[in-house]
Write a protein that holds these residues in place. Structure first.
Motif, short mmCIF file in Angstrom:
data_model
loop_
_atom_site.label_atom_id
_atom_site.label_comp_id
_atom_site.label_asym_id
_atom_site.label_seq_id
_atom_site.Cartn_x
_atom_site.Cartn_y
_atom_site.Cartn_z
N ALA A 60 0.83 -1.21 0.00
CA ALA A 60 0.00 0.00 0.00
C ALA A 60 0.86 1.25 0.00
CB ALA A 60 -0.92 0.00 1.22
N GLY A 61 2.13 1.10 -0.42
CA GLY A 61 3.01 2.25 -0.38
C GLY A 61 3.93 2.35 -1.58
N THR A 62 4.00 3.52 -2.18
CA THR A 62 4.93 3.75 -3.27
C THR A 62 6.37 3.79 -2.75
OG1 THR A 62 4.69 6.14 -3.02
CG2 THR A 62 3.23 5.04 -4.58
N HIS A 63 7.32 3.83 -3.69
CA HIS A 63 8.75 3.90 -3.37
C HIS A 63 9.18 2.72 -2.49
CE1 HIS A 63 8.79 7.68 -5.43
NE2 HIS A 63 7.84 8.14 -4.65
N MET A 64 8.86 1.54 -3.00
CA MET A 64 9.22 0.27 -2.36
C MET A 64 8.63 0.16 -0.95
SD MET A 64 13.16 -0.14 -3.68
CE MET A 64 13.31 -1.81 -3.00
N GLY A 65 7.50 0.81 -0.74
CA GLY A 65 6.83 0.74 0.55
C GLY A 65 7.20 1.86 1.50
N MET A 66 8.22 2.66 1.18
CA MET A 66 8.66 3.68 2.14
C MET A 66 7.59 4.72 2.45
SD MET A 66 12.70 4.55 1.66
CE MET A 66 12.58 5.17 -0.02
N ALA A 67 6.73 5.04 1.48
CA ALA A 67 5.69 6.02 1.74
C ALA A 67 4.74 5.51 2.83
CB ALA A 67 4.92 6.34 0.47
N ALA A 68 4.32 4.27 2.71
CA ALA A 68 3.38 3.71 3.69
C ALA A 68 4.06 3.46 5.04
CB ALA A 68 2.78 2.42 3.15
N THR A 69 5.29 2.94 5.03
CA THR A 69 5.92 2.59 6.31
C THR A 69 6.36 3.81 7.09
OG1 THR A 69 8.11 2.31 5.28
CG2 THR A 69 6.70 0.36 5.45
N SER A 70 6.30 5.01 6.49
CA SER A 70 6.60 6.21 7.26
C SER A 70 5.49 6.52 8.26
CB SER A 70 6.83 7.41 6.34
OG SER A 70 5.64 7.79 5.68
N ILE A 71 4.42 5.72 8.27
CA ILE A 71 3.41 5.79 9.34
C ILE A 71 4.04 5.46 10.69
CG2 ILE A 71 2.68 3.36 9.28
CD1 ILE A 71 0.14 6.16 9.31
N LEU A 72 5.28 4.97 10.65
CA LEU A 72 6.01 4.59 11.86
C LEU A 72 6.01 5.71 12.90
CD1 LEU A 72 7.92 2.57 13.31
CD2 LEU A 72 9.82 3.62 12.03
N GLU A 73 6.34 6.93 12.50
CA GLU A 73 6.45 8.02 13.47
C GLU A 73 5.14 8.25 14.24
OE1 GLU A 73 7.20 12.86 13.73
OE2 GLU A 73 7.08 11.86 11.78
N PRO A 74 4.01 8.50 13.58
CA PRO A 74 2.80 8.75 14.37
C PRO A 74 2.30 7.52 15.11
CG PRO A 74 2.27 8.68 12.04
CD PRO A 74 3.77 8.71 12.14
N MET A 75 2.61 6.32 14.63
CA MET A 75 2.18 5.14 15.37
C MET A 75 2.95 5.00 16.68
SD MET A 75 -0.45 3.74 13.99
CE MET A 75 -0.54 2.04 14.58
N VAL A 76 4.22 5.41 16.70
CA VAL A 76 4.95 5.45 17.97
C VAL A 76 4.32 6.49 18.89
CG1 VAL A 76 7.16 5.90 19.10
CG2 VAL A 76 7.12 4.66 16.94
N LEU A 77 4.01 7.65 18.34
CA LEU A 77 3.39 8.70 19.15
C LEU A 77 2.03 8.25 19.69
CD1 LEU A 77 4.21 11.83 16.95
CD2 LEU A 77 5.50 10.92 18.90
N LEU A 78 1.29 7.48 18.89
CA LEU A 78 -0.01 6.97 19.35
C LEU A 78 0.18 5.96 20.47
CD1 LEU A 78 -3.07 6.94 18.95
CD2 LEU A 78 -2.76 5.15 17.21
N ALA A 79 1.19 5.11 20.33
CA ALA A 79 1.49 4.16 21.40
C ALA A 79 1.85 4.89 22.69
CB ALA A 79 2.63 3.24 20.97
N ARG A 80 2.61 5.97 22.56
CA ARG A 80 3.03 6.74 23.74
C ARG A 80 1.83 7.42 24.39
NH1 ARG A 80 7.47 10.39 21.86
NH2 ARG A 80 8.48 8.36 21.66
N ALA A 81 0.92 7.95 23.56
CA ALA A 81 -0.23 8.68 24.09
C ALA A 81 -1.24 7.76 24.77
CB ALA A 81 -0.92 9.45 22.96
N THR A 82 -1.39 6.54 24.24
CA THR A 82 -2.44 5.64 24.74
C THR A 82 -1.92 4.55 25.67
OG1 THR A 82 -2.19 4.15 22.85
CG2 THR A 82 -3.76 5.99 22.62
N LYS A 83 -0.60 4.34 25.66
CA LYS A 83 0.02 3.25 26.44
C LYS A 83 -0.45 1.87 25.97
CE LYS A 83 1.72 6.54 29.00
NZ LYS A 83 3.10 7.02 28.75
N ARG A 84 -0.88 1.78 24.71
CA ARG A 84 -1.37 0.51 24.18
C ARG A 84 -0.25 -0.21 23.43
NH1 ARG A 84 -7.67 1.19 22.20
NH2 ARG A 84 -8.46 2.00 24.20
N ALA A 85 0.05 -1.41 23.88
CA ALA A 85 1.19 -2.17 23.34
C ALA A 85 0.99 -2.55 21.88
CB ALA A 85 1.42 -3.42 24.18
#
Length: 682
Positions: A166-191
């Motif tokens: 689901a990501g162009t440029h060998m997936g890098m566009a989609a996998t850059s969701i990494l940053e906000p997903m870490v922030l979401l984990a930090r905000a919610t404390k959900r593993a």
């Protein structure tokens, strides 16, 4: 979660009041406050949106505007943000989807619908930033629903699919969701959100066709050998790795960002603090300067600033502060029109600046860079009980040191050398030390401070002492113009700097690169090199970095910038007169959303024009009669590099040549663009 070595202040705690502060102020007043949010939200309200990545812009605006509002307290901006948040949340579907595609074209690589995860990334970043400062429960709940949908959609369990699909440029566009997903984990404390981040790095990246971001950088340390070298997406993933390291403390996650940084600074960095051309990393030291190469995408500049800010916080090394300063005062500021209203997509080191309003990724990214600037000048180090100052510019800040609130005011003559004064106003007497960064481009001295070379940068170190309200500390900064001798691409050329500023030649004078070309003037950073026999230009810079006079029809240029002008042109200007009887235009490439000329309406088929004298008037000499009967939406099977010839009955002599035509829109009627592979003379 590990603690930052240098702890940044919140935007509300620091105000820039000097040269950079003026740029930050106009960024809010004439850009963020005036953005029309209707087209940014339209794609969510009525799917599908007007173009594949229309969904990124509201999140970028929310991120920048929330930081700006926190910095200034502007009530009008606050109300505009709150309204946008409400409207965006109202567009979320029951399953958590907050994109701009129809149901049958979601989370995949469909024609015209291949940036879904990317758009969710920016929705998450914008809403999480808003939640961080307001604790708005609806914003966080919206983010959780997005996170739950992503976790359910992508992974290795039955029924799930690879996020790379689901990501162009060998997936890098989609996998850059990494940053906000870490922030979401930090905000919610959900593993489960943190587990999703580990899935991206440890599983998805390492799939056979995955981008292998961390492993390649760890093993090779080369950004131009990582995935397909796409700079913006790669840097976005590295910012996410920094957040993952901060959250987990696993040092392996930081190896990739550090090795990428070293490679970029050594081999890929422009003197002005940006990198990449044609939006990709190329061979070491291959750094062309002209507009045709699509230099220094503003999205890349901003994400490079974010990476340096992350590394400065995590490691406390002054080399990252040096790069932040270089980018802020040069390539970031140069991309911003001095009044703050418009931004460049690309900013070449010579030529003119193509400022634009409109809607594109860089016009949305640039304001984020300026909105982040206040948080890059002053930090605290609680372990050593230090106040850390990394800027020579003027600012005001309120910091907590040893449990006491301290107001700090730095007054500086910068961008001129001279005495810089600090005034310290603690609420009650308190003991702390200070470290004031000494830039590599200047000399600093002060009574009562030692010049130290710690933390990989020079600093004026002030021993811990008890400070009381009204205490001052003065230091002097001296710097002179410097000449840089060009190497590699710029062998035989020179450039000049003044402090952190790169200078440019404009109308026979030296001006700041950050201010050059503000009114359409031509400028040049590197001077003294060989003069090109042929200069090429086009009506809009576009986003392809080829050439139309290199003999290779596959090295194309395009005019794509999201706008829809009536005409496009591609031109050549010659140092000496040319005489010819045969002129050839080669089509570049056809895309789903344009790339050819539309001949279905007036003015009809593309035509050729000449300038008989240098800078003289353009004169039409004939049309390309064999060009097919294309329309705005149908290229009639035009082949890549297909040639169209205008043969003349008698030789003609000229100094300039261009092809002109109406650009086509393909399946995106809100815009139009054309392409050119070659324009040749015989």
């Amino acid at each position: 979660m590990i603690k930052d070595v240098f702890e940044p202040l919140e935007p509300s705690q620091v105000k820039l009041t000097g040269w950079l502060g003026k740029r930050v102020a106009v960024n809010e007043a004439t850009r963020l406050l005036t953005v029309d949010l209707v087209p940014l939200l339209a794609g969510f309200k009525q799917r599908p949106g007007s173009h594949p990545w229309i969904g990124e812009h509201i999140g970028k605006w929310l991120h920048a505007s929330t930081l700006a509002w926190q910095n200034t307290g502007d009530t009008k901006l606050k109300a505009k943000i709150a309204g946008a948040v409400r409207e965006l949340i109202a567009c979320q579907e029951p399953d958590g989807y907050l994109g701009t595609y129809v149901k049958e074209k979601r989370f995949g690589l469909f024609p015209g619908a291949d940036w879904d995860v990317w758009s969710h990334k920016y929705c998450l970043l914008g809403l999480l930033t808003y939640w961080h400062y307001t604790k708005d429960a609806a914003a966080l709940a919206c983010c959780q629903r997005m996170g739950d949908l992503l976790c359910a959609t992508f992974g290795t369990q039955p029924g799930q699919r690879s996020i790379n699909s689901a990501g162009t440029h060998m997936g890098m566009a989609a996998t850059s969701i990494l940053e906000p997903m870490v922030l979401l984990a930090r905000a919610t404390k959900r593993a489960k959100y943190l587990d999703f981040c580990r899935y991206i790095v440890d599983v998805a990246w390492e799939e056979p066709r995955g981008p292998k971001v961390l492993s390649t950088l760890t093993n090779l340390g080369k950004v131009n050998k990582t995935a397909n070298g796409k700079a913006y997406e790669m840097l976005s993933n590295l910012v996410g790795l920094c957040e993952l390291y901060r959250e987990t403390g696993e040092k392996r996650y930081l190896v990739g960002p550090e090795r990428a940084w070293e490679d970029i600074v050594a081999n890929q960095l422009y003197v002005t603090g940006s990198m990449s051309y044609g939006e990709h990393f190329h061979d070491d030291h291959s750094l062309p300067n002209t507009p045709k190469s699509s230099i220094g995408e503003t999205c890349v500049t901003v994400t490079w600033l974010q990476l340096n800010w992350q590394l400065l916080r995590l490691l406390g090394h002054g080399k990252y502060a040096e790069q932040i300063e270089r980018s802020q005062y040069n390539h970031l500021a140069a991309a911003q029109r001095p009044d703050g209203a418009q931004w460049c997509y690309y900013t070449a080191l010579e030529g003119t600046k193509p400022y634009g309003p409109g809607i594109n990724c860089c016009v949305s990214s640039g304001p984020r860079g300026m909105a982040l600037a206040p948080q890059s000048v002053c930090f605290t180090c609680q372990d050593t009980k230090e106040l850390i100052i990394t800027t020579v510019d003027s600012f005001e800040a309120t910091v907590m040191l040893n449990g006491v609130r301290v107001r700090v005011v730095q007054q500086s003559p910068f961008p001129k050398p001279g005495k810089i004064g600090l005034t310290l106003e603690p609420e009650r007497p308190v003991a702390f030390a200070m470290a004031i960064r000494v830039p590599s481009w200047g000399n600093s001295k002060a009574t009562g401070a030692r010049l130290l070379q710690g933390r990989q940068f020079a600093a004026l170190a002030v021993r811990s002492r008890t400070w009381k309200s009204g205490d001052t500390f003065d230091w002097t900064l001296d710097f002179q113009p410097r000449t840089i001798i060009g190497t590699f691409t710029n062998t035989g050329c020179t450039a000049k700097t003044l402090g952190p500023f790169v200078l440019a030649a404009q109308n026979g004078q030296e001006v700041l690169f950050a201010e050059a070309g503000a009114k359409g003037e031509k400028y040049q950073v590197w001077t003294g090199g060989p003069i090109s026999e042929t200069e090429e230009d086009r009506s809009r810079l576009g986003n392809a970095d080829g050439s139309i006079c290199d003999g290779d029809p596959k090295s194309i240029v395009v005019t794509f910038d999201g706008s829809k002008p009536k005409l496009d042109w591609f031109s050549l200007s010659f140092a000496k007169p040319k005489t010819a009887t045969k002129l050839t235009f080669c089509h570049g490439r056809s895309y789903h959303d344009g790339g050819w000329f539309d001949v279905s309406e007036l003015p009809g088929k593309p035509w050729l024009e000449i300038q008989r004298t240098k800078d003289g008037p353009w004169e039409k000499i004939g049309e390309l009669a064999s060009y097919p009967a294309t329309t705005s939406t149908n290229s009639q099977g035009l082949r890549e590099g297909q040639a169209f010839v205008l043969s003349l009955a008698a030789p003609i002599t000229f100094m300039g040549l261009r092809v002109v035509g109406k650009p086509a829109s393909g399946d995106s009627p809100q815009q139009a663009f054309s392409s050119c592979g070659e324009l040749s003379v015989e």
